[in-house]
Design a protein around this motif. Sequence first.
Motif, PDB file in Angstrom:
ATOM      1  N   LYS A   9       4.330   3.115  -6.091  1.00 30.75           N
ATOM      2  CA  LYS A   9       4.467   5.050  -6.381  1.00 30.75           C
ATOM      3  C   LYS A   9       4.884   5.142  -7.922  1.00 30.75           C
ATOM      4  CE  LYS A   9       7.459   3.840  -2.991  1.00 30.75           C
ATOM      5  NZ  LYS A   9       9.042   4.075  -2.609  1.00 30.75           N
ATOM      6  N   ASN A  95       5.260   2.860   5.342  1.00 29.28           N
ATOM      7  CA  ASN A  95       6.542   3.301   4.308  1.00 29.28           C
ATOM      8  C   ASN A  95       8.107   3.504   4.663  1.00 29.28           C
ATOM      9  OD1 ASN A  95       6.879   5.806   5.010  1.00 29.28           O
ATOM     10  ND2 ASN A  95       5.599   7.030   3.224  1.00 29.28           N
ATOM     11  N   LYS A 104      11.484   0.640   7.140  1.00 23.85           N
ATOM     12  CA  LYS A 104       9.414   0.809   7.317  1.00 23.85           C
ATOM     13  C   LYS A 104       8.994   0.875   8.491  1.00 23.85           C
ATOM     14  CE  LYS A 104       7.462  -1.188   3.567  1.00 23.85           C
ATOM     15  NZ  LYS A 104       6.704  -3.349   3.279  1.00 23.85           N
TER      16      LYS A 104
END
Length: 126
Positions: A9, A95, A104
């Motif tokens: 990330k 995600n 998620k």
Amino acid sequence: MTESTLNAKQRRRDEALQVFKDYPDKIAPAIQEKILAEQIVLGMTPYDAYLAAGAFTFKVIADPAKWGGNADPYDVMWGQSVRPDKSQIWMTFENDTQYPAEGKQFFRVFFQGGKALGIEKLKGAI
């Protein structure tokens, strides 16, 4: 979240910030905000979507008028950011930022003409 996920990330965020700095006129400010919020919106390119949501699986149907019969699907997909065509691309992500209230989630984004035209939440695993 695992350390490798956090590192991925951060690398993606750093890449996005560098792109914004190096090419300030290429990605609209509203799209930049969504990329940093890790959310895909309609109108994004496949590259914008990757910057926003990270790892993905994908399917490409290349525009035969531009690519012929043996095009590399990665070339087709990434080429849409600079020279869009009639290729069809589906990118599938998972995600917890696209639908933050739902945790998620798997979702698929459809692109044509170099832009996201649809975002579909998927049920269960892909």
